[in-house]
Each structure stands twice: as C-alpha cells, then as structure tokens.
Design a protein around this motif. Structure first.
Motif, short mmCIF file in Angstrom:
data_model
loop_
_atom_site.label_atom_id
_atom_site.label_comp_id
_atom_site.label_asym_id
_atom_site.label_seq_id
_atom_site.Cartn_x
_atom_site.Cartn_y
_atom_site.Cartn_z
N HIS A 1 -2.74 -8.89 -2.84
CA HIS A 1 -3.29 -9.18 -4.17
C HIS A 1 -3.53 -7.87 -4.91
O HIS A 1 -3.60 -6.80 -4.30
CB HIS A 1 -4.61 -9.94 -4.04
CG HIS A 1 -5.60 -9.22 -3.18
ND1 HIS A 1 -5.65 -9.37 -1.81
CD2 HIS A 1 -6.53 -8.28 -3.49
CE1 HIS A 1 -6.58 -8.58 -1.32
NE2 HIS A 1 -7.13 -7.91 -2.31
N PRO B 1 7.62 -7.33 13.46
CA PRO B 1 8.13 -6.54 12.34
C PRO B 1 7.08 -5.51 11.90
O PRO B 1 5.88 -5.79 11.93
CB PRO B 1 8.35 -7.57 11.22
CG PRO B 1 8.38 -8.90 11.90
CD PRO B 1 7.55 -8.77 13.14
N TYR C 1 -5.76 -8.42 7.51
CA TYR C 1 -4.93 -7.20 7.52
C TYR C 1 -5.72 -5.94 7.18
O TYR C 1 -5.17 -4.84 7.17
CB TYR C 1 -3.68 -7.34 6.65
CG TYR C 1 -3.88 -7.71 5.20
CD1 TYR C 1 -3.85 -9.03 4.80
CD2 TYR C 1 -4.07 -6.74 4.23
CE1 TYR C 1 -4.00 -9.38 3.47
CE2 TYR C 1 -4.21 -7.07 2.91
CZ TYR C 1 -4.18 -8.40 2.53
OH TYR C 1 -4.33 -8.73 1.21
N THR D 1 5.74 -1.71 1.92
CA THR D 1 7.09 -2.26 1.84
C THR D 1 7.06 -3.67 1.22
O THR D 1 6.02 -4.35 1.23
CB THR D 1 7.73 -2.37 3.24
OG1 THR D 1 6.94 -3.28 4.04
CG2 THR D 1 7.84 -1.03 3.94
N GLY E 1 2.87 0.49 7.85
CA GLY E 1 1.58 0.81 8.50
C GLY E 1 0.41 0.98 7.55
O GLY E 1 -0.56 1.66 7.89
N LYS E 2 0.46 0.35 6.39
CA LYS E 2 -0.67 0.49 5.46
C LYS E 2 -1.71 -0.62 5.65
O LYS E 2 -2.68 -0.69 4.89
CB LYS E 2 -0.17 0.53 4.00
CG LYS E 2 0.65 1.77 3.69
CD LYS E 2 -0.21 3.02 3.74
CE LYS E 2 0.54 4.28 3.36
NZ LYS E 2 1.22 4.94 4.51
N SER E 3 -1.50 -1.46 6.65
CA SER E 3 -2.59 -2.35 7.06
C SER E 3 -3.59 -1.49 7.80
O SER E 3 -3.23 -0.47 8.39
CB SER E 3 -2.05 -3.46 7.96
OG SER E 3 -1.09 -4.22 7.24
C1 LIG Z 1 -5.12 2.78 0.03
C2 LIG Z 1 -4.81 1.33 0.28
C3 LIG Z 1 -5.07 0.40 -0.71
C4 LIG Z 1 -4.79 -0.95 -0.50
N1 LIG Z 1 -5.05 -1.85 -1.50
C5 LIG Z 1 -4.78 -3.15 -1.31
C6 LIG Z 1 -5.00 -4.11 -2.35
O1 LIG Z 1 -5.47 -3.77 -3.44
N2 LIG Z 1 -4.67 -5.41 -2.11
C7 LIG Z 1 -4.13 -5.81 -0.91
O2 LIG Z 1 -3.85 -7.00 -0.76
N3 LIG Z 1 -3.90 -4.92 0.08
C8 LIG Z 1 -4.20 -3.62 -0.09
N4 LIG Z 1 -3.96 -2.72 0.92
C9 LIG Z 1 -3.36 -3.19 2.18
C10 LIG Z 1 -1.83 -3.18 2.13
O3 LIG Z 1 -1.37 -3.46 0.83
C11 LIG Z 1 -1.28 -4.27 3.05
O4 LIG Z 1 -1.79 -4.14 4.33
C12 LIG Z 1 0.26 -4.26 3.08
O5 LIG Z 1 0.70 -5.52 3.48
C13 LIG Z 1 0.81 -3.18 4.02
O6 LIG Z 1 2.23 -3.23 3.95
P1 LIG Z 1 3.14 -2.33 4.89
O7 LIG Z 1 4.50 -2.31 4.30
O8 LIG Z 1 2.49 -1.01 5.14
O9 LIG Z 1 3.22 -3.20 6.19
P2 LIG Z 1 2.49 -3.11 7.66
O10 LIG Z 1 1.11 -2.72 7.43
O11 LIG Z 1 3.35 -2.20 8.49
O12 LIG Z 1 2.66 -4.57 8.10
C14 LIG Z 1 1.96 -5.59 7.44
C15 LIG Z 1 2.37 -6.96 7.98
O13 LIG Z 1 3.66 -7.25 7.51
C16 LIG Z 1 4.51 -7.63 8.56
N5 LIG Z 1 5.84 -7.23 8.14
C17 LIG Z 1 6.24 -6.01 7.71
N6 LIG Z 1 7.53 -6.04 7.39
C18 LIG Z 1 7.98 -7.29 7.62
C19 LIG Z 1 9.24 -7.94 7.50
N7 LIG Z 1 10.33 -7.30 7.09
N8 LIG Z 1 9.33 -9.25 7.86
C20 LIG Z 1 8.24 -9.93 8.29
N9 LIG Z 1 7.03 -9.35 8.42
C21 LIG Z 1 6.91 -8.07 8.09
C22 LIG Z 1 3.94 -6.92 9.77
O14 LIG Z 1 4.27 -7.57 10.99
C23 LIG Z 1 2.45 -6.98 9.49
O15 LIG Z 1 1.92 -8.21 9.94
C24 LIG Z 1 -4.22 -1.37 0.74
C25 LIG Z 1 -3.95 -0.43 1.74
C26 LIG Z 1 -4.24 0.92 1.52
C27 LIG Z 1 -3.94 1.91 2.61
#
Ligand SMILES: Cc1cc2nc3c(=O)[nH]c(=O)nc-3n(C[C@H](O)[C@H](O)[C@H](O)COP(=O)(O)OP(=O)(O)OC[C@H]3O[C@@H](n4cnc5c(N)ncnc54)[C@H](O)[C@@H]3O)c2cc1C
Length: 434
Positions: A115, A36, A394, A105, A40-42
C-alpha cells in the motif's frame, strides 16, 4: 550459492541463506522447500526459508510490453519499481500505488499487496494488476486474472510468495501531468487534532500520511506533521533513480538509534516545521522515498537490527487504540524512531489475505534491545488484536501464531492453495507450530 545478500530489512535474524536463480524448471525439479525472493525489503522472515532455498528473481527484470497510449505495462517480476518509473514517467505515467521505498520488485509488491500514501483513493497495488503468469510445482504455468483462475489470482495477491513464482505481471498505470509533487505540510499539536484533520485531508488529496512524535507527552501527546501531496501540473516528466545522498558504510558495534537520539530527532523534526502550514513543490523521490536518500540506513540500528510493528485498526476505536499503543511504548521507555499514521480507505483489495482494511494504520520502528523489545511488541500485538485489528506479516519477525491467526482468520484458505514445495520461515512459525 550461500551468502548474506538475502538479509531482510530489519536484520534481526542472522544466518547464511541458500539461494538459486529463478529458472522455469526450478519448481518441478525442487529438492526440498523453496521460496521466491524479491529484493529483501520485507522486514523479517516472510521472505526467508532457512530450511530450504530462495529463488532469486532479480535477474528477470525486463519490460516485456508497454503501451504509452493506454498505460498498460507488462514486465518480468524481478524489475524494481524505480526502473519501472524510469521507463514510464517520460510518457506521463506513474505507479498507481507505491510503498515508501523504490527498491522493491514487482513480484514483491504483488506478493505483499503493498500500500502507499494514496490507499484512501487507489487501494492496494494488487487492485491495479490485470493479470500475471505464475509457475507452480504441481500444475505448471498458468495465467491468472480476475476472470481466469480467479481463486489463485486472489490468493497470490498478498499471498506472501506461497502460491507460486510469479514470472511476469501486467499493470494498469496512473496518468500524471508531472513527476513533481505539490506538498502541503500541516503541523498538528496532538492526536485529537490529527483525527479531526485526517478525513478532509484524504478527500482533498491524492496522497496523505502523518508522521507522529511518539515521544511527546502531556498536551502535545500524539503531535506531528500531516504530509499531503498531489501531482503538480508543470509537465516535468523526468525521473532519475535517486542514488543515496549519503550511505552508512558499515554496521556500528551498537545501535546509534538510542533513547537520547530518538527523543532529539523527534523533537527536531517536529520543530523543523515552523509554520502551522507550508506548501512546496518537491521531487517525487523526496515525497515518496525520503528514506532511500540514506543508503543502508538500517545499519544505524547496529548488529542487532530493528523491529517494525505495523497494525491496521478498525475506524470505530482507532483514536483510542492508537493512543493506547503510543502510551504502551512510552511506559516501556521505548519510543519509536519513525512513527507513521495513515487512514486506510474502503477500496477493497482483490487479495485473499491482504493486510490493509478500512480504518487506520500505525507503524512503529524500534531498535532491537532483546527481551524488553520483544515484550513490548507482544503487548502491542495484544492491544491490536483485542481491538479487532491486524498485525502486518511482511513487517514482522516474531509475532505468535495466535496473533497471526487472529489477524488473518482466513489463513487456512491460503494454506489450501499454497504450492506444496513453497514455504517460508514466517509461514512455518505462524501456521505449522501453534
Ligand atoms: C524503507 C521501507 C519503506 C517501506 N514502505 C512500505 C509502504 O509504505 N507500504 C508497504 O506496503 N510496504 C512498505 N515496505 C515494505 C516493502 O514494500 C514490502 O515488504 C515489499 O513487498 C518488499 O518487496 P521485495 O521486492 O523486497 O520482496 P521480498 O521482501 O524479497 O519478498 C516479499 C514477498 O514477496 C514474495 N515474492 C517476491 N518475488 C516474488 C515472485 N516473483 N513471485 C512470487 N512471490 C514473490 C516473497 O516470497 C516474499 O513473501 C517498506 C519497506 C522499506 C524497507
């Protein structure tokens, strides 16, 4: 579909990715491995699966139910947190936990059990999830909650997307009187002062986080700004998704975040705060998402991208270990651009492998200078693990299997519950190769 829209935030790993839109039969009909994908904010490869295909959830973004009386919201997991905020804030509700970007997301927030600045009060995101629907290749679709398929529920929260594709989730929101934040900034002159302030800051404030000048030495070693916040009571309940004020239009041929710029930025930022304490009312987007104000700011790191290192450290030795980590960066001549220090509270997460644990968390950002950056990051891993801490998966793009397994000794329980067709580059790297 194969293109570069599936890059992760650190941009250290380059290649074209195969992806397909999430559909109900995607897992049952899988040819090869899947993963899934959220937004892409990981930072690294935990959201990548280069040997297989990504399942893009972003077109599945509807609010399915929202009760403005109880603050319970059910939505498809491709919805972004900013779109949830736009929907709920006019009714006096806020996200119970939000990370530092609004462009995440709902699925990604659950899969990484993210967190925020209120971890000391609210714990992690997963703590506020009532239930979700998950689709698996082996036993179809199930609804999971703390009482129903609870083992899968716990493994999915912080389960790095490996236990199934979450299609919708139900969340308990937080009641607020305003979208605005009463922000208090306290300047502290060294690391010892921060540790003296942190406990009280958490007791008195919903939100608290510190920025550290990682370049300061001598008596100012570990100096920084403590940013406390509480929702105001002025009744302003409007939220507009903050469009970036400026945007980095292209990737420069080299990193603009170099030694000189790093030192200058850190000095300026510290001295920008002239008084020891200041109090202001600010928009929630500026308090929670200051980096979202600059579109594509990760491009400033040039074509090689950036590495982030985030560790969680036990309370007992946190002060010494944070100092050791900062000194290691200084000694390597690689100060971090943005350095954040926060106390994690003792509110437990339901997640089997959630990253936060009681203690402190330090986050460091580095331009990718190749082998010397990797050597420093490895040293930071070793300091963390020796201190009984953990490195955040992540935010990672390169930790060893040894570091991961020491950080998450229960990883085999997740492996047992992994959907057999789901796999990530990260999981391959840290569990299948030792
Ligand atoms: C500027 C910035 C600041 C940030 N600050 C924080 C912070 O303060 N605290 C914190 O905890 N993180 C922080 N992050 C990291 C970010 O919040 C996490 O990495 C978040 O989970 C990314 O979500 P995404 O929707 O982009 O998912 P992705 O990065 O695309 O995926 C994250 C994970 O979720 C899984 N996934 C996605 N959708 C689904 C679904 N529908 N079902 C099952 N699995 C799924 C993916 O396989 C992957 O393992 C920050 C990132 C940035 C760029």
């Amino acid at each position: 579909m194969a293109n570069d829209n599936y890059q992760s935030w650190g941009r250290t790993i380059k290649c074209n990715r195969a992806a397909t839109e999430w559909q109900a039969d995607a897992l049952a009909d899988a040819q090869g491995s899947l993963l899934p994908f959220g937004n892409g904010k990981s930072y690294g490869d935990s959201c990548h699966n280069d040997a297989g295909t990504l399942l893009d959830n972003r077109n599945h973004k509807d609010v399915l139910e929202f009760n403005p009386e109880t603050g319970v919201l059910r939505a498809q997991t491709g919805i972004l947190l900013c779109d949830i905020l736009e929907h709920i804030l006019p009714h006096g509700w806020f996200l119970p936990v939000t990370p530092g970007t609004q462009f995440v997301t709902l699925g990604g927030a659950i899969a990484n059990d993210v967190h925020g600045k209120n971890h000391h009060r609210a714990g992690t995101f997963g703590r506020h999830v009532n239930c979700f629907e998950i689709a698996r290749s082996d036993f179809g679709t199930q609804i999971c909650s703390p009482d129903r398929h609870s083992e899968l529920f716990d493994a999915t929260i912080g389960g790095l997307g490996l236990t199934g594709n979450i299609t919708w989730a139900e969340l308990r929101l937080m009641k607020v009187a305003s979208a605005d934040i009463d922000q208090q900034i306290i300047r502290f002159s060294n690391l010892e002062n921060y540790f003296a302030l942190a406990g009280e800051a958490d007791r008195n404030n919903e939100y608290s986080v510190a920025w550290i000048d990682s370049h300061a030495t001598g008596r100012g070693f570990g100096r920084g700004l403590l940013l406390n916040g509480n929702h105001a009571d002025n009744g302003n309940l409007t939220y507009q998704v903050s469009k970036p004020r400026i945007s980095v239009p292209f990737t420069p041929p080299f990193s603009l975040i170099n030694g000189l710029a790093l030192r200058a930025f850190n000095q300026l930022y510290y001295h920008k705060q002239r008084k020891v304490e200041s109090n202001d009312r600010v928009a929630c987007s500026s308090y929670f998402y200051p980096l979202d104000g600059i579109g594509n700011w990760n491009r400033l790191y040039g074509p090689k991208g950036l590495y982030q290192h985030q560790c969680a450290l036990p309370v007992e030795n946190a002060e010494t270990v944070v100092a050791d980590l900062l000194k290691a960066c200084q000694k390597a001549g690689q100060g971090s651009f943005l350095t954040v220090l926060k106390r994690f509270g003792n509110v437990p997460s339901p997640g089997l492998l959630s990253f936060p644990r009681e203690g402190f968390t330090l986050t460091l950002d580095f331009p990718n200078s190749g082998a010397r950056t990797l050597a420093l990051m490895h040293q930071l891993d070793q300091i963390t693990v020796q201190a009984g801490g953990a490195v955040n998966p992540y935010k990672d793009a390169r930790m060893s299997a040894v570091t991961y397994q020491a950080s998450f000794p229960r990883w085999q329980e997740l492996e047992r519950l992994r959907d057999p067709v789901l796999m990530s580059d990260f999981w391959r790297r840290v569990t299948l190769k030792s």
